[in-house]
Design an enzyme around this catalytic site. Structure first.
Site, PDB file in Angstrom:
ATOM      1  N   SER A 120       5.860   4.049   2.361  1.00  0.00           N
ATOM      2  CA  SER A 120       6.564   5.216   2.913  1.00  0.00           C
ATOM      3  C   SER A 120       7.082   4.955   4.322  1.00  0.00           C
ATOM      4  CB  SER A 120       5.635   6.429   2.915  1.00  0.00           C
ATOM      5  OG  SER A 120       4.717   6.377   3.989  1.00  0.00           O
ATOM      6  N   GLU A 142       7.064  10.264  -0.665  1.00  0.00           N
ATOM      7  CA  GLU A 142       6.900   9.475  -1.887  1.00  0.00           C
ATOM      8  C   GLU A 142       5.679   9.994  -2.623  1.00  0.00           C
ATOM      9  OE1 GLU A 142       5.732   5.406  -0.809  1.00  0.00           O
ATOM     10  OE2 GLU A 142       3.669   6.109  -0.631  1.00  0.00           O
ATOM     11  N   GLY A 183       0.813  -1.200   0.000  1.00  0.00           N
ATOM     12  CA  GLY A 183       0.000   0.000   0.000  1.00  0.00           C
ATOM     13  C   GLY A 183       0.851   1.255   0.000  1.00  0.00           C
ATOM     14  N   CYS A 184       0.192   2.372  -0.200  1.00  0.00           N
ATOM     15  CA  CYS A 184       0.928   3.638  -0.312  1.00  0.00           C
ATOM     16  C   CYS A 184       1.562   4.029   1.015  1.00  0.00           C
ATOM     17  CB  CYS A 184       0.018   4.732  -0.837  1.00  0.00           C
ATOM     18  SG  CYS A 184      -1.521   4.956   0.077  1.00  0.00           S
ATOM     19  N   TYR A 185       0.756   4.052   2.094  1.00  0.00           N
ATOM     20  CA  TYR A 185       1.351   4.375   3.399  1.00  0.00           C
ATOM     21  C   TYR A 185       2.428   3.367   3.788  1.00  0.00           C
ATOM     22  CZ  TYR A 185      -2.448   7.752   4.459  1.00  0.00           C
ATOM     23  OH  TYR A 185      -3.318   8.813   4.472  1.00  0.00           O
TER      24      TYR A 185
END
Lengths: 341, 341, 341, 341
Positions: free
Chosen positions: C156, C313, C151-153
């Site tokens: 990062s 990001e 996932g995106c979080y």
């Protein structure tokens, strides 16, 4: 092909750095900036981290650059007035120059002086220069030694309007152009008036009634019309980073909307960077930012007899650096879209 | 004075709630919304937390509201078409109505139908209604029973332009108006096209060539000119919440810039909400948001013979709710600025 | 290599379309969307005008896609729950699947059910799937049939934090992560709460205290620590389109800042998409948007004994589509950066 | 009551000018600014057009201001270090001083020097000064001669956190605070780093790990705890003009969420500017901008044992100018909300 970017610390230069460093047929050999000399490109342009970490900004003067054997073409991303000296040395040394400043956009030095408030810095070199709107210029331009890139506003205006003026489909009088530009159009700024809190949530006109870009817009339209064309140009600052939305109101010279679209198709159907939208679709800056496209459409108002034409472009790409690379591609005989989207 | 706000869940209604709840001469007695009925005002309008925690949205129908003895005046913040039924009941019951919708802005029902795509909902009531631009309407308006508030775009256009048309200082032809509006002008939206990611970093024209507001703009200009006035009106959506920046290009009818300014001074020098800026200063939406002001200035372009006039206002205050309160103040004989800045 | 994108009408899918249509080693053969089937890609994704004008969205069902001989790899940009059925058919047909949904990110179906509120849609297929963080996964992953993109979080957070947890340089307790995400992270939205006027000029936390992404973050950290790791994760919505800025506060386990940086260098010095910034430089979402990079740096606070680690990001590139393509590149043995910047 | 604003050209001063010019019990007698002296207030603060057109910025020095008989109270909106000299003269002349700078916020000069990098400018005057958090300070403060307004971040942190620390409901260790501030918090800026194009679409941490505001936050928490409290404070810059969203992660000291809320209710149920939201509702900067409120709520994470507390305020109102006026109102025995919303 080996390239240099002169004056690469502004937004236009930064965009050139990004595009040229990814261009498959170009090697970036030098990147100059008086104020950033000695600093790594990737510290001044952090988007280039990991890509250009080893390259430093130089402070080469015109003579030094002209003497460099590893440079074939130089892109000048300098303020008007400053570009001419570099151009002179580079042209004299046999380099090709693609100039993004205003110095060689206007063929009449008197007009330059009227709009830029200083006498033209190099009238002789003007004869070797050509204002190149890639979709509109005729072939002869490729023989010149210096190619002047159109300004951001002029590109968004001339692409839709010039063919119509040339074909006599629209009036040469009562042309009114309103443009809304992202703030990068003002360059990298350290003035309070351009600070975030002042620009955010703010819209306003500026540069009324005689913005500098009028000089090249009117010269190009007048050449196309073979007659003097004077327009009203109202630029505005919009709270966004990039993009120009232009709205042109022009009386029809008896032409229908279909005739307008037919003329556009004739000029642009084979041009990869001009996108003619249906009359019911309005161009939106969001969809052109990051691309080299001009999107455009038109409506006719039967009540007023006017055409209302709207266009959108990325001021830093089609309005500056992308168009400069498009010129390079065409000049070299490469596919026009090389290194561009 | 006891007031109700009908249809208070949109941005215009929300602004009315904020302004009226702080107005020293008004008591807010009812706030209605079909979709929010039963919810506390401060949960729908969280900015009102701690201020209106005890008030609930009602779902009163027109007859119920009209029968309420604790209501003297009703503000209608409803969609066009929906306001007329409330207006009819309230007027019949002897209440004053200040209508922010378009239903009573246009005196000619045929024009209403042309622009709003439906027959006028209550032609008889039109005779009891008056389009009130506080700085421009003559005194008789205060005797009417229903006051129609001008639209947001029309206010930003008519304040600067109408006196010039009336005085014959400008041409009645080739008038071109471009406006640039914050997104709250489109109301509270749940369409993808108005989602944050789509609007942010985007500028575009819309509503070409015949936006609904043209109907009232042209009617008012035509009355002032005692002649048919048709204009080109190009609205645009800007990536900001509030504010309208309007730019009017109009040929001078032989008048000088000094004569234009003199006419403005004559009309507006004693008007607290019209601010005439020097010709060298451009209005900026940032400086009027939150106020009931229109800021405006003009330049003359001797090359084209045009005046270029720019104005700025808050679309939700001077363009809607603030102007409605200004109308209330004037009607009641209170200081025009009561509860406004 | 021929590719399909399943569910390409959201922001993640759109970014995949842009990246894959320019990828030198991939041919895009199919783009599907239930809601947009039959529409040209360039009308749904106007940035693709002139690039993908001839391609239409399909509405192929899982079996149809699986039967297509002209597809070698499929990217699933579907909501969790919806991806599994496509994945099953495609894997059974011998296609490779790169899944951007959450369906195969968590190896423990009980955890999936706890966080996603539904039983896992295909437990058997989990055994053939691998959670691939390209810089951190070991080589075995390339043998699997389905690659689950983080996932995106989590990307990062895990890129900076996981190696430190693994090396024992930081505490496994009192880890606090705050992330600020651009609004595209919420996907294409048609809710009022995500309309421009509501999000603009607004910042707020959401999803407290148990955001879904915690499930994969904690599973990965726990595997690295060989111990149960539970963290506090506070996501926030920021008024911008793209980018995640993450700030991690974690007690040092006796390690110095130099040791932290040495560990990072050991893991990432040869990784093109991880950029370790000096301790004095703070990552900024602006500089990573449009790239596949994670930028990161750290400070140590001797007063508290904590490290404060920040990363940035692009949620749609390194946090989704770019990372998916990076996985493709690595799986195929191509240069990791092919088609990415 | 006659007031002066010293240093009114920044955003804090500007907000004071707006609020005090509308305050029903205050007459604004002098507005000073070294850089803007001689200019009309309404040209420097265009939002004041039509309101303060006749008032000019002064350049009065400390002695001149102190000698003015028409000034009862002075608001100092000056940089730290610069406020003390004005404060000294004004206090010596018997004026009350409400200081928005940091000069008198910290009672320990050594801490001031540690965080502000200079020795305290007037240690003697510290004894006559009181740090006033209106909802938290005890009554004695009103007897002092100089009232130090808390900083913007500290207000958003101390209002929710201090009572919990004082009551022993939360741990004094492992407190982690992340705040996300609008750009006006950095003041009026003319640096490129704060230009629109650089801040827009950007999020980043800064000031790690020892932001100046830590000094007053920790001093106040330590006083409340009667023990040394050290926290991790991670401020961030958000692409918006106004507002602070603060998220506090703090281990519970065995307390339940109900006990936390009960403590808040005990402290704040009669405080008009503190709004306790349900645990399921997250504060949003949008809803407090323009008001003097702090909105706050909390959740408990049973997995970690932490409370996660979020708050929102307008950095320029409750975080600066509004709180200064609230102090004036309380000191004078006026209704606390006079001139505020």
């Amino acid at each position: 092909m080996n390239a240099a970017i002169v004056g690469a610390s502004g937004y236009g230069g930064e965009t050139l750095v990004k595009l040229l460093s990814a261009h498959p047929k170009v090697t970036l050999k030098a990147v100059t900036s008086r104020s950033k000399a000695g600093e790594p490109v990737s510290s001044v342009i952090p988007a280039m981290r990991g890509v250009l970490d080893d390259m430093l900004f130089e402070n080469s003067d015109p003579a030094e650059l002209a003497a460099r054997e590893d440079i074939d073409v130089a892109f000048l991303a300098l303020p008007h007035g400053a570009a001419a000296e570099y151009a002179r040395h580079l042209v004299d040394a046999g380099k090709k120059v693609i100039d993004l400043s205003a110095d060689f956009r206007i063929s009449d030095p008197a007009i330059y002086e009227e709009f830029y408030g200083a006498s033209h810095p190099d009238v002789d070199l003007l004869a070797k220069a050509e204002y190149v709107m890639p979709e509109l210029s005729d072939d002869a331009w490729e023989q010149k030694e210096l190619f002047a890139c159109p300004g951001c506003y002029p590109t968004s205006i001339l692409v839709p309007l010039l063919p119509l003026v040339k074909a006599g489909l629209v009036s040469k009088e009562h042309i009114v152009v309103n443009s809304y530009s992202g703030t990068s159009g003002a360059g990298k700024q350290s003035k309070e008036a351009f600070s975030y809190c002042e620009v955010n949530e703010s819209s306003k006109a500026y540069g009324l009634p005689k913005h500098r870009h009028l000089s090249e817009i009117e010269e190009q339209l007048s050449k196309a019309a073979e007659d003097k064309v004077i327009i009203q140009f109202n630029p505005h600052l919009a709270p966004m980073n990039r993009g120009i939305a232009t709205t042109i109101t022009v009386p029809s010279a008896g032409a229908t909307l279909e005739e307008l679209y037919a003329e556009w198709e004739k000029c642009y159907s084979d041009k990869p960077f001009v996108c003619i939208l249906p009359s019911s679709t309005r161009p939106d800056t969001k969809y052109v930012v990051g691309t080299n496209r001009v999107d455009m459409s038109a409506v006719k108002d039967d009540r007023t007899g006017n055409f209302v034409i709207t266009s959108a472009e990325d001021n830093l790409v089609k309005g500056a650096s992308g168009q400069a690379i498009q010129i390079l591609n065409l000049w070299q005989g490469w596919d026009e879209t090389t290194g561009l989207i």
